[in-house]
Design a protein around this motif. Structure first.
Motif, short mmCIF file in Angstrom:
data_model
loop_
_atom_site.label_atom_id
_atom_site.label_comp_id
_atom_site.label_asym_id
_atom_site.label_seq_id
_atom_site.Cartn_x
_atom_site.Cartn_y
_atom_site.Cartn_z
N GLN A 51 39.12 35.86 41.62
CA GLN A 51 39.00 35.42 40.22
C GLN A 51 40.26 35.68 39.41
O GLN A 51 40.48 35.05 38.37
CB GLN A 51 37.80 36.08 39.53
CG GLN A 51 37.83 37.58 39.49
CD GLN A 51 37.10 38.22 40.66
OE1 GLN A 51 36.95 37.60 41.72
NE2 GLN A 51 36.62 39.44 40.48
N ASP A 54 42.37 32.71 38.53
CA ASP A 54 41.90 31.88 37.41
C ASP A 54 42.21 32.54 36.07
O ASP A 54 42.65 31.89 35.13
CB ASP A 54 40.40 31.64 37.52
CG ASP A 54 40.02 30.77 38.69
OD1 ASP A 54 40.76 29.79 38.96
OD2 ASP A 54 39.01 31.07 39.35
N THR A 55 41.98 33.85 35.98
CA THR A 55 42.07 34.54 34.69
C THR A 55 43.44 35.14 34.43
O THR A 55 43.89 35.19 33.29
CB THR A 55 41.01 35.65 34.61
OG1 THR A 55 41.23 36.59 35.68
CG2 THR A 55 39.61 35.06 34.74
N LYS A 56 44.13 35.60 35.50
CA LYS A 56 45.44 36.26 35.35
C LYS A 56 46.36 35.81 36.49
O LYS A 56 46.75 36.61 37.34
CB LYS A 56 45.28 37.78 35.38
CG LYS A 56 44.33 38.32 34.31
CD LYS A 56 44.05 39.80 34.52
CE LYS A 56 43.03 40.31 33.53
NZ LYS A 56 42.67 41.73 33.78
#
Length: 268
Positions: A51, A54-56
């Protein structure tokens, strides 16, 4: 070694320490390599999660980009060549089962058809989504990384189909999007090969209990009647008294075994 007609190498992260690879399984070794993650108290499990792409994405590729550069630069230590020599001398050759993603067995001369990377490889990429069931080489991606901040400075690789972000083809923690197609093909090669052997010897090197994929594989072969040599500096305890345990670093143990074999003329 003299009785074995095939060599199965079961290798965990500990085999790479003598090549200069950091110890990612201890917080001290991990945070020493990535001080920015130490400041944020991020563990290996925190950063090795899909994930994050996607976020970082800059942080995720800062970590994996640094590892990719490091694995490209480091060279396998002499123990890898010893293992390959033993495999080449066996009647049915040898095969590697490894949780390592660094590609160092291939760099040491093992063919692609001799290696099963159960957690994938950092040298292959896949779509993060993934949009298609395809993999491609990471060869053209040259990460520029601020190691102190653990951040990628240049653009991350993109999927050639959807133009979304790409990630390493590595099985991460809580990973539901890993493309396992290449690893499944490698597993099939291993299964086709091992049935030809009558007296395979398993040499397990640097496989710990924190993520026991390699140990579980060795244990299954041990239960099936294979002989087992376990080399592990800190966790050499065996499941069977019929096997051999050596509590030494990988290179030292392999060189010592090789010296005994050569002195006794037991190499085929």
């Amino acid at each position: 070694m003299a009785q074995a007609d095939a060599i199965v190498i079961a290798a965990g992260a500990g085999i790479g320490v003598d090549s200069g690879m950091p110890d990612f399984r201890s917080e001290n070794g991990f945070w020493k390599t990535y001080p920015a993650l130490a400041q944020g108290r991020k563990s290996f499990q925190d950063i090795a999660a899909p994930q994050n792409f996607d976020t970082k994405p800059a942080l995720a590729w800062g970590f994996y980009g640094h590892r990719l550069n490091m694995y490209r630069e480091l060279q396998p230590h002499a123990g890898f060549s010893i293992l390959k020599k033993w495999c080449d001398a066996a009647t049915h050759g040898g095969f590697v089962y490894t949780s390592n993603v660094d590609g160092h067995f291939q760099k040491a001369g093992f063919s692609e058809n001799q290696v099963f990377e159960c957690h994938g490889s950092i040298h292959r990429l896949q779509c993060q989504r993934p949009c298609k069931d395809m993999l491609w080489s990471a060869e053209d991606f040259k990460p520029e990384v601020d190691v102190q901040q653990c951040l990628l400075l240049n653009s991350p690789p993109q999927c050639p189909h959807c133009a979304g972000i790409a990630r390493p083809n590595i099985l991460m923690f809580n990973d539901g999007s890993w493309n396992s197609s290449h690893s499944r093909a490698q597993r099939d090669h291993l299964q086709d090969w091992i049935v030809k052997a009558q007296a395979p010897l398993v040499i397990e090197v640097g496989a710990g209990t924190a993520v026991p994929a390699v140990r579980s594989f060795s244990h299954r072969l041990l239960e099936a009647g294979c002989q087992l040599i376990r080399i592990n500096l800190n966790e050499s305890n065996m499941e069977s008294g019929d096997s051999i345990e050596i509590a030494l670093p990988a290179r030292q143990a392999l060189e010592a075994i090789d010296a005994v074999i050569r002195n006794n003329g037991h190499m085929r």
